[in-house]
Design an enzyme around this catalytic site. Structure first.
Site, mmCIF file in Angstrom:
data_model
loop_
_atom_site.group_PDB
_atom_site.id
_atom_site.type_symbol
_atom_site.label_atom_id
_atom_site.label_comp_id
_atom_site.label_asym_id
_atom_site.label_seq_id
_atom_site.Cartn_x
_atom_site.Cartn_y
_atom_site.Cartn_z
ATOM 1 N N ARG A 128 6.342 19.727 11.231
ATOM 2 C CA ARG A 128 7.345 19.975 10.193
ATOM 3 C C ARG A 128 8.686 19.339 10.578
ATOM 4 O O ARG A 128 9.457 18.905 9.741
ATOM 5 C CB ARG A 128 7.507 21.494 10.026
ATOM 6 C CG ARG A 128 8.252 21.958 8.810
ATOM 7 C CD ARG A 128 8.292 23.502 8.785
ATOM 8 N NE ARG A 128 8.701 24.073 10.051
ATOM 9 C CZ ARG A 128 9.968 24.178 10.472
ATOM 10 N NH1 ARG A 128 10.958 23.777 9.713
ATOM 11 N NH2 ARG A 128 10.241 24.711 11.659
ATOM 12 N N HIS A 178 2.247 33.169 22.831
ATOM 13 C CA HIS A 178 3.496 32.940 22.106
ATOM 14 C C HIS A 178 4.398 34.159 22.247
ATOM 15 O O HIS A 178 3.936 35.304 22.160
ATOM 16 C CB HIS A 178 3.218 32.686 20.618
ATOM 17 C CG HIS A 178 3.148 31.230 20.266
ATOM 18 N ND1 HIS A 178 2.056 30.646 19.677
ATOM 19 C CD2 HIS A 178 4.057 30.227 20.436
ATOM 20 C CE1 HIS A 178 2.286 29.347 19.494
ATOM 21 N NE2 HIS A 178 3.489 29.072 19.947
ATOM 22 N N CYS A 186 2.893 23.376 20.479
ATOM 23 C CA CYS A 186 2.218 24.483 21.165
ATOM 24 C C CYS A 186 0.703 24.349 21.029
ATOM 25 O O CYS A 186 -0.033 24.406 22.021
ATOM 26 C CB CYS A 186 2.684 25.832 20.596
ATOM 27 S SG CYS A 186 4.406 26.210 21.013
ATOM 28 N N GLU A 228 -2.962 33.605 21.796
ATOM 29 C CA GLU A 228 -3.643 32.664 20.900
ATOM 30 C C GLU A 228 -5.144 32.635 21.177
ATOM 31 O O GLU A 228 -5.581 32.634 22.312
ATOM 32 C CB GLU A 228 -3.048 31.259 21.046
ATOM 33 C CG GLU A 228 -1.589 31.166 20.607
ATOM 34 C CD GLU A 228 -1.387 31.449 19.122
ATOM 35 O OE1 GLU A 228 -2.366 31.386 18.349
ATOM 36 O OE2 GLU A 228 -0.230 31.760 18.746
#
Lengths: 207, 207, 207, 207
Positions: free
Chosen positions: A88, A165, A141, A78
């Site tokens: 979500r 990730h 995350c 990342e």
């Protein structure tokens, strides 16, 4: 050198979290650096609190967080964390923030302070697919990466931090058609390689 | 029991073929069955000729062919071979048949005579994703499966035959973004599991 | 109300850019708002310069930029622009910045000031798939969005700005297997719907 | 010339079937050929019975069946139907055959008798993505194509027959992330183009 590596517990209906499976299999010393292992809950704020506690206790030189990115094909390093929570699904404590800043007084975003391109290259040289990701999402995350970088920045600590990730494990995709996965051996090797690169680059910088 | 396992050499610009990498790592005896290993060229007709030669020589009870299906996510057990060659790229001998029947006197298609559903279930029980595929394509993989089944049928041999496609290896997708892969260890375990299932089912049938 | 809509010229070997195809088909007045249309080059900095010139000239209330995101499945409304250029391919002027801040004195990121969730909902109500994107990449699209928001912020202008990515057109994917596309009619309807939502939400805020 | 075009009713939880949406929008005369339209139920055997009734009644020169292939990216022209039913979900009459031959006395497979490559080329010339598919699956679509070709073959009729799969409509993928779709206008144009190619090729053959 001391490196704190964090991983998450399972979430979203999964029975395992590959990041934790990798964490428990990492050597305790990699490239001469001491590896401190910490599992944090997949939960907004609490995950950051646990990481900060451990940072205070262990005073690591580097914090590397690992998380599951179901649906991704390769190891993704990342680049940045953004100052927003937008969930979500609820986290493991039932929290589901929508379009909420993580820290009203924080910067809009923090860039990873790890050598992300060198990590990608190092992993690829080990014949494992890897790439830069420009979004850690807006779930726990991204929240954890933002929280750790925000804490480091505000306290002017000399700690590098970043996030990697990893895909689903094969056993997680048995009932998910057309979903990529990666074996635990491959993922452990990728993360150990990332740590080796971090240690080497850190030594270059500090010498 | 004797099982002939075939794999291909690299094609389409790849430097390795995962099917051959798996083949060389298979145990010589699996579930009590003797494993005969054969690499065939990725070439129309010649691949079938080589397999038939070996069948005549070894008189196996089962022929299991393995091939690379780049882009697939899981281990796929082929259901059927169709009587057509239609090559998007030339084979390793430069042959590129377009819309050509493999054998004008053959049937339009032959179904695999392996226990394909039991193989899928067996592999999935080992926590490896697997599914049935209803098309082996129209390139050399389909050609080889058709050719072997056609030979067995026309000669009324008591031999079971089928085909399993495996994904790319991780090292093959390093420069192929968003392309799934599977580790060699996982693929070897999947194929050995498939062979175990074949042996067990074969014993059931013949007892 | 006046809305400046920008689109790009073709890049990366494509002969057309769907964003420009959409731009030229937009009505000149949508939901009572005057639509100013501007094509900018797919080029770092120059694209921002052109947009700023037009902003000075037209003094719009809103700037909506549109760009092609080849490989995406739906209309994606960008949430944020980050302060980095990292180009996988050269832009249309041959510039290829790698890991370079867009503006050393700018913030790490700027969030879109458009009502991104309302836009997603509005487009979905028109039966067109749409979603939020958390990354506009690190190429010219992210650069333009960052540049415009940076200019607005530094000059304390009362202008809303944001970015919408659209997929390839069907004609662009004819030789790209397994690549999603969307028809021009659908994309024009989606962008006009987005503008309607922007106008309505803007009126709510300002009343 | 007379062409019977069939389409299905919705299945698998969908509210619409794009094949039926296309069917109702087809012109009644295309390239001079009369178009007979028939909706059949998404049901094993009954779908074939309905098609055969209509064939007897109308005595068409060509039968073109259209069906939904959710998840596919482009217009796919089917090459072959295989003699097997293997249903992942029940059909609209609750039937769910597993690994069952469609007709014990039929051939293992029948190839489409339409000019499939010419159809692909014709559609691509209209700037719409299209390709050959080597599997119509093992659900009702494959069943219908097999059933019609089997009937024609056994009764030695001078009728050409084939099958075209079309993607989801945009409105069907609103809640299906990363799923491709195609607009109704594009799909109608593709099917009308397919019919034009069929008529032209048929005229060439029969002159």
């Amino acid at each position: 050198m001391k490196i704190l590596v964090t991983a998450f517990d399972p979430f979203g209906g999964e029975k395992i979290n590959p990041s934790y499976e990798v964490l428990t299999r990492l050597n305790d010393v990699i490239e001469g650096a001491e590896i401190i292992k910490l599992q944090v809950p997949t939960a907004f704020y609490v995950s950051v609190d646990r990481a900060i506690e451990k940072i205070k206790e262990e005073k690591p030189d580097v914090v590397l967080s690992i998380g599951q990115a179901g649906g991704r094909f390769d190891i993704t390093i990342e680049r940045v964390a953004i100052n927003i929570d937008d969930a979500r699904i609820p986290d493991n404590l039932g929290q589901q923030p929508i379009d909420t800043p993580i820290d009203e007084s924080g910067e809009p975003a923090y860039f990873s302070t790890l050598p992300i391109k060198a990590i990608v290259n190092g992993i690829r040289e080990e014949k494992i697919p890897a790439s830069i990701s420009n979004s850690a999402g807006t779930y726990v995350c991204n929240h954890l990466l933002y929280g750790i970088l925000n804490y480091i920045k505000k306290n002017k600590l000399n700690i590098k931090a970043g996030f990697i990730h990893i895909p689903y494990l094969p056993e997680q995709v048995i009932d998910k058609p057309n979903t990529p996965s990666m074996s635990i051996e491959t993922m452990v090797k990728a993360i150990e390689t990332a740590i080796k690169v971090i240690v080497r680059e850190e030594k270059k910088t500090t010498m």
